[in-house]
Design a protein around this motif. Structure first.
Motif, PDB file in Angstrom:
ATOM      1  N   ASN A 160       0.968  -1.283   0.023  1.00 23.16           N
ATOM      2  CA  ASN A 160      -0.040   0.071  -0.070  1.00 23.16           C
ATOM      3  C   ASN A 160       0.851   1.175   0.058  1.00 23.16           C
ATOM      4  OD1 ASN A 160      -2.208  -1.615   0.267  1.00 23.16           O
ATOM      5  ND2 ASN A 160      -2.262  -1.714   2.448  1.00 23.16           N
ATOM      6  N   ARG A 166       2.094   8.822  -5.883  1.00 23.38           N
ATOM      7  CA  ARG A 166       1.637   7.713  -6.514  1.00 23.38           C
ATOM      8  C   ARG A 166       2.582   7.442  -7.980  1.00 23.38           C
ATOM      9  NH1 ARG A 166      -3.061   9.926  -6.511  1.00 23.38           N
ATOM     10  NH2 ARG A 166      -4.462  10.025  -8.416  1.00 23.38           N
ATOM     11  N   GLY A 189      -4.508   1.176  -8.426  1.00 20.37           N
ATOM     12  CA  GLY A 189      -3.092   0.849  -8.241  1.00 20.37           C
ATOM     13  C   GLY A 189      -2.748   0.354  -9.672  1.00 20.37           C
ATOM     14  N   CYS A 206      -0.671  -0.507  -4.434  1.00 15.01           N
ATOM     15  CA  CYS A 206      -1.928  -0.159  -4.303  1.00 15.01           C
ATOM     16  C   CYS A 206      -2.010   1.273  -3.594  1.00 15.01           C
ATOM     17  CB  CYS A 206      -2.553  -1.179  -3.629  1.00 15.01           C
ATOM     18  SG  CYS A 206      -4.420  -0.980  -3.314  1.00 15.01           S
ATOM     19  N   HIS A 207      -2.610   2.447  -4.092  1.00 16.02           N
ATOM     20  CA  HIS A 207      -2.867   3.637  -3.544  1.00 16.02           C
ATOM     21  C   HIS A 207      -4.382   3.667  -3.153  1.00 16.02           C
ATOM     22  CE1 HIS A 207      -3.842   4.692  -7.824  1.00 16.02           C
ATOM     23  NE2 HIS A 207      -4.878   5.039  -7.298  1.00 16.02           N
ATOM     24  N   ARG A 208      -5.002   3.091  -3.174  1.00 20.21           N
ATOM     25  CA  ARG A 208      -6.502   3.151  -2.484  1.00 20.21           C
ATOM     26  C   ARG A 208      -6.648   3.130  -1.161  1.00 20.21           C
ATOM     27  NH1 ARG A 208     -10.482  -1.316  -4.778  1.00 20.21           N
ATOM     28  NH2 ARG A 208      -9.182  -2.366  -3.570  1.00 20.21           N
ATOM     29  N   PRO A 209      -5.741   2.460  -0.498  1.00 17.35           N
ATOM     30  CA  PRO A 209      -5.906   2.944   1.015  1.00 17.35           C
ATOM     31  C   PRO A 209      -5.263   4.157   1.373  1.00 17.35           C
ATOM     32  CG  PRO A 209      -5.037   0.586   0.752  1.00 17.35           C
ATOM     33  CD  PRO A 209      -5.076   1.415  -0.780  1.00 17.35           C
ATOM     34  N   ASN A 215       0.222  -4.846   2.299  1.00 15.83           N
ATOM     35  CA  ASN A 215      -0.790  -5.415   1.995  1.00 15.83           C
ATOM     36  C   ASN A 215      -0.824  -6.921   1.977  1.00 15.83           C
ATOM     37  OD1 ASN A 215      -3.210  -6.485  -0.185  1.00 15.83           O
ATOM     38  ND2 ASN A 215      -3.416  -4.201  -0.494  1.00 15.83           N
TER      39      ASN A 215
END
Length: 304
Positions: A160, A166, A189, A206-209, A215
């Motif tokens: 993450n 990003r 991501g 993964c940049h969503r969090p 992760n």
């Protein structure tokens, strides 16, 4: 061909005994241990390192311990290794340790290592053949339990990262380390493949969090039955499932996730898509469904 595989993953943990029990149950071979460290190994010789007294030269942890601290990538030749070390060393320190591992840090702050890839054995338990109408592959042989599940290899790592920065975080791996983006999911991501492997992805940022941390690490097993029986074994041993059995949309692999005491989760995976350069980079404006299917029962439908 540059980076071939994940060579080692390093974690800082707070309960070494609990982690030793977990990864022994998970089926990794324990190859080293001490008062503050345990080292496990996959069938292809990758190492999974657990430390309660981590190397003080590692970059600072990006979230509360337990968590991942460094990924070491295995490179095919000394010439490729020297080239990659030169690329990453343009604007950041790189140190070489006594084992020939070059250590640095990525744009987010995760530790990155580069070393020569170890030899990869090629003889493993084959995936089972299946029977269907008009396509019979198994004659006069009944299916039995796969027995103790032993992960073949670490096939990918997912980290993450924050949303801010990003693009730079991904560019470090694409431009410096030779990864290529296979699937770019704009709200979530970027899935990346290293030069020497044909899995749809070996790495996910993964940049969503919107925060840095662990992760999951995914471990390939020979087939569908191994995913199911390996997950069942972990539950029987008292560990907690993180996701039900299912099949991913991106990558298409069958999966089962378990919460890990080292931080994040571990995944049992089989039947991942293999892709070559003709796959290109697929850009998704919206996030595809996480899975094609997951296991459901009548209780799910009834709301019980």
């Amino acid at each position: 061909m540059g980076i071939q595989r994940i060579e080692s993953v390093v974690y800082t943990v707070d309960d070494l005994a609990e982690n030793i029990r977990f990864f022994t149950d998970f089926g990794l071979a324990r190859v080293g241990a001490g008062d503050t460290r345990a080292v496990f190994q996959t069938l292809v010789g990758q190492t999974f390192v657990l430390d309660t007294a981590p190397d003080p030269l590692l970059p600072p942890a990006l979230e509360a311990v337990p968590t991942i601290r460094e990924i070491v990538w295995g490179v095919d030749t000394p010439e490729s290794l020297a080239e990659l070390v030169a690329r990453v060393g343009v604007d950041r320190p790189v140190r070489e340790d006594e084992h020939g591992v070059f250590h640095t840090v990525d744009e987010t702050g995760f530790g990155v290592g580069l070393t020569l890839a170890g030899p990869t054995p090629t003889e493993f338990t084959e995936a089972r053949v299946a029977n269907s109408w008009g396509n019979v592959s198994r004659w006069n042989s009944s299916v039995t339990s796969v027995g103790r599940v032993r992960p073949i290899r670490m096939c990918h790592v997912a980290l993450n990262i924050p949303k801010d920065g990003r693009e730079e975080a991904v560019a470090f791996y694409l431009d410096r380390l030779g990864f290529r983006a296979t699937d770019v999911v704009k709200p979530m991501g970027v899935f990346m493949q290293c030069e020497g492997d044909d899995d749809q992805h070996n790495f996910l940022l993964c940049h969503r969090p919107d925060k840095a941390g662990c992760n999951h690490v995914s471990f390939e097993v020979p087939g569908f039955d191994h995913v199911i029986e390996g997950g069942n074994h972990m539950i029987e041993r008292g560990w907690r499932e993180a996701r039900r059995l299912g099949r991913h949309t991106i990558g298409s692999n069958v999966f089962r996730f378990v919460h890990a005491p080292c931080g994040g989760r571990v995944e049992l995976a089989a039947d991942m898509d293999r892709v070559d350069a003709s796959y290109g980079t697929r850009v998704h404006e919206t996030t595809p469904p996480h899975h094609i299917w997951t296991l459901r029962g009548s209780r799910d439908a009834d709301g019980h």
